[in-house]
Every structure is written in C-alpha cells, then in structure tokens.
Scaffold this motif. Structure first.
Motif: not given
Ligand code: SF4
Ligand code: HEM
Lengths: 551, 176, 112
Positions: A421, A456, A462
C-alpha cells in the motif's frame, strides 16, 4: 441471489465501454493524470507501490460459484494467481496493468460483477452481515435493501463528487456482524407492533484517524422511506461536509462539528422541504429484489446428524474445526461453514486462484451455489447440511483452507500494509504472520476464547484496528516500523473504540506483547468471561502493568 | 468561453453586472445573490430578464422567494471534484425552478451527463473539447437507476421501466 | 572500506502497467534502481525533474518524485523502507515482483 436483468447488464457493459474509452484517452494523453485519477478511482483502480491495484465489488459480500471462478480466472490471467479479500467484502488484485483493466472489467461484467464505486468520493460497496439469510438470530435478510441501495447509489449524478468516500453497512440481526456503527451510515432492521419493517438509521460512524461511533438519527424509518431519506442525508452531507481538509471531510466530522441535534435538524428540514409524493416504484422494486433472496429450498431434516456425529467421534481435527468454524443456521439440519483464510503463517484474506475454484466447487455442490465474503476476510458457505460438513472439511484440508481458528486469536484481520500500500507507514502482514505462528496451536487459541485481533498499516485503519478487541497500528518512527497496541475496541452492537495502552513496540516484540496481554486476561478472568468482557470490567490498568512492568 | 445549450454552441446573451455597476436597460443581466437580495425592490421591476449567480457554499434556499422571477441561475464548480453544485441544482429544480440553470467553472466531459441529470441545461465550457465530444459525453450512459432525474439524452429510468405504468418523476426542464 | 555516495534518485510508476521505474543518466526509465542516476547538485536534480516532466507529457510515466538514496559500492540503497520495498516487491511474497524477475535492488526492506 440477485441476478442481473437486461437493464443491469446493459448498465454495466456501457460503463465498461466508458472506462475503456477513458483509459485509452489517458494512455493517448488526451486526459491528464489529474483528470483521469477520479475516473479510474470511480472504477476501483488505484496506483500502488508495485503496480495498479483493482478493487472489485462483491455487493453485500454475496457471490455464486461462477462468480468466484471468474475471480479466480482474473487472478490467474491478469494478476499473479491470487487475490486479497478485504474488510469491505471486496477483493483486491495487486498486479494490474492499466492497459488490461478494461478487459478485466468486461470479464467481471460477464458474470454480473463490477468495480464501480469501489473507490473515489462516492457511495461505496454496500456491506452487510456475512451470515445474512442464514443466521439463527436474524430478523430479516438485509441484502434486498442492500441491493436497492446499490442500484440507487450506482452513478448517482448528485452524489458522485462528495466531500469524501461514503460507506453503508446494513444488518438484519440484533447481533451486529456488519460493524454498522463504524460506517458513514449504518442501518439496522426492526419490526414494529404491526409487524412492519423499519430501519434504525445511524450516521457518522467511522474509523480512520478520528474513529467515531455512529449516532442514531431515526429509530424506526419506515422501509418505504429509506431511499428519499438517504437522499436527504446525502444532500446535507454533499452541501455542508467540509472540503477544505480531506482529513475532516467525512460525515462523522460534520456530525461532530454541527452536533448531533443540529445535524438531525438539518436532515429533517431537508427531508421535509421536498416531500416525496410516492415511493411505490421503490417498494415494487424492493419486492422484485426480495424474490431473488427467497430462501433456497431447504430439505426438512432432523437436528440430529448421525454422519456428522460419527465423523466427530473419529476425528479430533474435524471436531475442533466443527466446533470453531460452524455456526447455527436458521434451519434444522443445516449449518453455516466459515472457511478461515488465516492459515498458520499465512497472509490474512489472500486466496489463490486454485483455492477460489475449490471453494466455488464446494459452494456449488453443498451450499446452493452461494458463498459470502466476511468483513473478517473469510469465506462463508451459508447453507450447508451438517451431514456434508465432513466431506467439505476434507476438501478444505487438502487445500490449506481448514484452519480451525474462526473467531479466535489466529483469525486476524490485516490490511495490506507497506508490502503493497502506497499510504502505509509500516507493514501489517508480517506482524499477522508472526502472531499466527506464535499461537499456532489451536488448543491454545481456544483457551483464550473469542478474541478479535485487527492490524492496520497506517492510521487510515483499513484493518479495523480501532475496533479490534486487540488492535495493532503500524507506524513509522524515524525510519523504523513500530506498533501501537490498543485494547477494548469492538464493532458489535456494543461498539467501542480501543484505548491505546502505551508506547509502541518494535516488530519482533509484538507477538510476546500479545501473549502477555492474553495471559493477563487468563489470570484475571472470571469463570466464563470472554476477553472483551474482562477488559471492560478491568480497564487497561492490569494490562498496562503487565506489558510495561519490565520496561 | 463557449456556451453549450441543447448540445449546440450558442451566443451568450447574458451580461454580468458587478455589484457597484448600474443596470443596463432591457438587457439580460446576471447579478450575484447578495445584490439580488439587497436590491430586490429595484430588481423586481427590472425591464429585462434577470439572472443570478450563487457561490457553491451558499444555500440554494436563499433564492426560493425569487424563483418565479428569475430566468437564469448560474452555479459554480470551482473544481471538478467539488460536487456541491449538483445538490444546489437538484434543490432548485425540486423547488420548482424551471428557468435556465447554468453550470460554470471546471467542467469536464465525464461529468457532463451527471450535470444534465440534476437539471443543468446550459454550460459555460472551456475550449479544450470539441462540440462532438460534448455531444457524445451527454449520452455515455443510456440508463439511470435513480428516479426524478432530468434525462436530456433520453436515458431510461431503470426502475420505472421495470415497473411499467409509472411515469418518470419529473417533466423535462424548459431550456431557458 | 566501502564507498558511500549520498544523493537523490527520480522514481515514478510506468503509466501502462504501473511498475516502479527509476530514471537513468541516459534518460531511460529502468525497472532496476541500480541503473538510476544518483545526483546531488540542485542543477542535476532539476534536470531529472525536467526529464520526468517530459516523460509525463509523453505519457510514459506517472506520479514521479525524488527519493533519498545512497550508492554503496556501486549499488543504490533507498533511504526509506517503503522505497526499498518498491525496489524489491512485497516482503511477504518473495516469489513476486522485482525480487523474482532479476530487477531487484540489492538491499533488504529491513536489515538485520
Ligand atoms: S490502513 Fe489502509 S491505507 Fe493504511 S496501510 Fe493499511 S491498507 Fe494502506
Ligand atoms: C491498498 C490500498 C488502500 C488505500 C489507498 C486505502 C485508503 C484508505 C484511506 C485513505 C482511508 C481513510 C479514510 C478516511 O479516514 O477518510 C481508508 C479507510 C478504510 N479502508 Fe482503506 N485503503 C486501502 C485498502 C483497503 C483495504 C485492503 C481494505 C480492507 C481490508 C480497506 C478498508 C478500509 C476501511 C474498513 C476503512 C475504515 C473506514 C473508513 O474510514 O472508511 N482499505 N482507506
């Protein structure tokens, strides 16, 4: 299951043609990246670290064997042989080429699927309870209204350039498995004295950098008013949501800044301003959709399943899996099979093309050709005869799909994190893998009971870390990955946001820290008390003391 | 800046009158909302046609008392990602406004059909795109799930089609 | 004694397939960071930026930016973990990405 009619088919194929044209215009230079970005995002196409990433909608998480096979085909032909099932009941492919994307969208359209509005500042894929239509505690199936909302929100001309993304979640059961209180709008079914259906409307929940629990703005919205009332909420948000700062642009911030009462008053005023004469078409459409979700023709069976009982007597591994991964069905003799995509040391939510085909075959053979994607990144076979579970388990086992950890500490939610990501501050998958290895023994996992551990890779959340019983957030400290631990989050009907325990940990310290937390719980729990209950009774103090005692 | 109406380029006959300027007699003038409200007594008796432009952070309701005497309302898209004017347009149409509704600002082809559908019927577009491109863009999709849209290019309303006997929600706007 | 030279590298994603690419001295976009031009002088970075802007206009790349890096014994090491992951592929799938196709950078995402 919902099936496309000629209109739905035409809509999706026109949309695909439109995207093909847009992608060609981008590659020829007629469109700049700035102009193309919102267009590709509206079709689920992101640019990530290694390639483009395509997010495909699985509306309310339901799909057929044929659709799953097509997802497998796309994984094999256009990606690198696998896909990632996400907390939003979508699937993401990580190695997509712009020049092939329109072909992929066509392949999806062929099986009544699309990637419309899986990204961008619009109404996203509607999510629901992954046990919808099967769960024993269900009041009604939330998917018909989900489909109605899917159609209504598809290329909605007024609401395609909102201040920020917008997510709906719907539950038809009192026990919330759809995390409705941490969505922009959550709907929960109720019945009144007359047996009529109404929806409790909750607005302004969310995760990300400012997690919030939704506020109920209507206790009982008559079903026939759902669409116009949603329009009123959306219009207020579109007009007054902040656009000066993207971190303050979600509806939760508008709700927070106006205050719940003022927000409600704005919505009610907007709703009253343009009274709708009739929603008879909407109601007829809902009735039409409901027919597609009629219960499959279940056989009349006894609750006692001799074959199943025998298999359990003879096979401990099967017994363990059956105990953890099966859930009570509405109909005697049937069960819900939860396929864990969390093998020991595996990547949460990833499935290979081959595994997808295996699951598709099982669904076709044993589950009325139906399967679900859960927000915990697992796959569900919703309508299985207890008598068939042993056969299913054997196939799963042969395909590395028989992890018996459903709902336990090994059933970890993790976002893609820094391995894929572009927004990540740290990796999340390796942490999930290390924890799952540490607690590889399912017997040990069972001692800890139901625990939701969510990870996350950045504050966007996410991976739902705010609402994990145990949440882990990956951050960056001067170029080093480190991980903050929160406790006490929940996305259930008693939703809560987790509390940060203290200073973060280096990656290699995390599994031990989790063990310390769990052992503290085991030491202090009362008989029968689950992890979350114990935390709520005890508060963070004993956990903090145990974690930071030696530091 | 070319003006698009009924999918043709036309001459813009409207003149913007700045706040301090005198009103030209018998013309087609556009004032901004503050002046409209402040000078209403005077403007109500204006000999030509009256138009108003409102910013996209203003509430469309401020125009409600004046709608029957307005022949043009101009709404603004400061950036193509800023969708407030879609809701302003929808609000005005739901309020019964049937005069010309003009979109100006950063207008892109791919949003053109959406603009039609919420009730815009004239567009101050930039010179980057040719007429045929605008014409094609106005009918990229031949269906819409939502009801109550303005469907200039003859899009079909899916739900009304499925459930025959229901006329689409709203009449088409008169081009101003 | 190893030689270490600090500087910046221009990177982007290729428009057609999104692959991470790096700008070389010859003005070519390479999939391999070791081929990249590592520059220090403001004039040289400006030249990279101008080249990248051209490549945007010819629709070859998108999302270009400069990253901090150093050249150690002829191999380029990006400063951030994120960028090292881009030069390799996912650390959890070493069978995929540049690390599997012979275009990997020489430095692990996280050392030690
Ligand atoms: S929380 Fe969402 S934006 Fe952040 S690293 Fe994980 S997938 Fe990526
Ligand atoms: C890999 C590319 C991804 C990007 C660029 C991305 C981006 C974001 C961003 C920016 C937010 C914060 C939104 C805000 O606070 O306004 C967010 C939230 C969220 N994302 Fe993602 N995300 C990605 C992948 C995923 C995946 C894989 C999932 C599912 C596993 C997911 C599910 C969610 C959820 C559930 C939230 C929290 C709820 C919300 O605030 O909307 N995202 N994402």
């Amino acid at each position: 299951m919902y099936r496309y009619d000629e209109f739905d088919h035409q809509f999706v194929s026109e949309r695909t043609a439109q995207f093909r044209d847009q992608a060609n215009r981008r590659m020829s230079g007629e469109l700049t990246e700035d102009e193309f970005r919102p267009l590709r995002l509206m079709n689920g196409l992101y640019l990530q670290l290694h390639a483009y990433m395509l997010r495909v909608a699985i509306p309310y998480g339901t799909l057929s064997g044929k659709q799953m096979r097509q997802l497998a085909y796309i994984a094999d032909k256009y990606d690198r042989g696998y896909g990632h099932f996400t907390t939003r009941q979508n699937i993401q492919y990580n190695w997509i080429k712009l020049e092939e994307t329109a072909d992929i969208l066509q392949a999806l359209a062929d099986v009544e699927m699309h990637a419309i509005q899986t990204s961008g500042n619009c109404i996203r894929n509607v999510t629901t309870d992954h046990w919808a239509g099967a769960a024993a505690d269900e009041l009604l199936d939330p998917r018909p209204i989900g489909e109605l909302i899917r159609q209504w929100s598809s290329l909605h001309p007024e609401f395609s350039f909102l201040p920020r993304k917008f997510k709906f979640a719907i539950t038809g059961a009192p026990h919330d498995r759809a995390a409705v209180k941490v969505h922009d709008i959550g709907l929960r079914a109720h019945k009144n004295d007359k047996g009529e259906t109404g929806w409790e409307v909750m607005v302004g929940g969310g995760q990300g950098r400012t997690p919030m629990i939704a506020v109920t703005v209507r206790e009982f919205l008559p079903e026939k008013e759902v669409i116009p009332y949603m329009e009123a909420i959306m219009r207020v948000y579109n007009l007054f949501g902040r656009r000066d700062n993207k971190y303050k642009a979600r509806i939760k911030i508008l709700m927070h800044e106006l205050g719940a009462e003022k927000f409600k008053a704005e919505v009610e005023a907007e709703y009253a301003r343009h009274p709708v004469q009739t929603t008879e078409v909407e109601q007829r459409e809902l009735t039409r959709i409901e027919k597609y979700f009629a219960q499959p023709s279940f056989e009349k069976m006894s609750r006692f399943a001799p074959h199943f009982e025998n298999a359990k007597r003879e096979n401990v591994d099967f017994t363990r899996w059956a105990k953890n991964n099966l859930a009570t069905h509405q109909v005697d003799g049937y069960t819900i099979v939860n396929i864990s995509l969390k093998p020991e040391g595996g990547i949460p939510g990833d499935a290979s093309g081959e595994q997808m085909r295996v699951m598709a075959t099982l669904a076709e053979r044993y589950s009325f050709d139906e399967m679900r994607v859960s927000h915990a990144q697992n796959i569900v076979l919703p309508h299985v005869k207890l008598e068939d579970t042993f056969a299913i388990w054997q196939v799963l086992k042969a395909n590395d799909l028989a992890a018996a950890n459903y709902g336990l500490i090994g059933d970890i939610i993790a976002c893609p994190g820094l391995d894929y990501c572009a927004l990540a501050t740290a990796r999340s998958i390796p942490i999930a893998q290390a924890i799952s290895r540490k607690f590889a023994d399912v017997k040990k996992q069972e001692e800890y009971g139901p625990v939701k551990l969510n990870i996350s890779g950045c504050i966007n959340a996410c991976g739902h870390h705010h609402v994990g019983h145990i949440g882990i957030l990956g951050l960056d400290k001067k170029g080093e990955e480190f991980y903050q631990i929160t406790l006490g989050g929940s996305s259930s009907e008693n939703a809560s946001i987790g509390t940060i325990l203290g200073p973060g940990f280096a990656a290699h310290e995390v599994p031990d820290a989790i063990e310390t937390i769990l052992n503290t719980y085991v030491k202090l729990r009362e008989p029968g008390e689950e992890f979350l209950g114990a935390y709520r009774r005890l508060g963070p103090k004993p956990f903090k003391e145990a974690l930071y005692a030696t530091a | 800046m070319p003006l698009l109406k009924n999918n043709q380029f036309v001459n813009d006959e409207w003149t913007r009158v700045a706040d301090a300027d005198a009103l030209p007699e018998g013309a087609k003038i556009i004032v901004n909302s503050a002046r409209l409200i402040q000078d209403w007594d005077l403007l109500a008796k204006y000999t030509g046609l009256l138009g108003v432009s409102i910013a996209n952070n203003e509430r469309a309701e401020i125009l409600t008392p004046y709608l029957s005497q307005l022949s043009l309302i101009v709404l603004n898209f400061p950036a193509y990602t800023d969708g407030r004017a879609y809701s302003q347009a929808k609000d005005l149409r739901l309020d019964g406004y049937r005069g010309e509704l003009r979109a100006e600002g950063n207008l892109l082809l791919d949003q053109f059909q959406f603009m039609h559908q919420v009730g815009f019927d004239s567009f101050a577009v930039n010179e980057r795109f040719a007429l045929q491109q605008w014409q094609a863009a106005s009918k990229q999709m031949s269906l819409a799930y939502q009801r109550g849209l303005f469907r200039i290019s003859g899009e079909r309303e899916v739900w009304s089609q499925r459930h025959q006997g229901f006329a689409p929600w709203e009449e088409q706007p008169h081009a101003g | 004694m190893s030689t270490v030279e600090k500087g910046q590298v221009m990177t982007a994603n290729r428009l057609r397939d999104g692959d991470a690419v790096f700008l070389t001295r010859a003005g070519i976009w390479s999939e391999k960071i070791d081929d990249a031009a590592l520059v220090q002088e403001p004039q040289a970075t400006a030249a990279l930026e101008a080249r990248a802007a051209d490549a945007v206009i010819t629709n070859h790349i998108t999302g270009q930016y400069l990253i901090d890096a150093e050249r150690i014994d002829g191999k380029i090491r990006a400063a951030l973990t994120r960028e090292r992951i881009r030069t390799l592929g996912p650390s959890v799938r070493t069978d995929l990405g540049k690390q599997a196709t012979g275009t990997a950078g020489a430095f692990a995402a996280v050392e030690g």
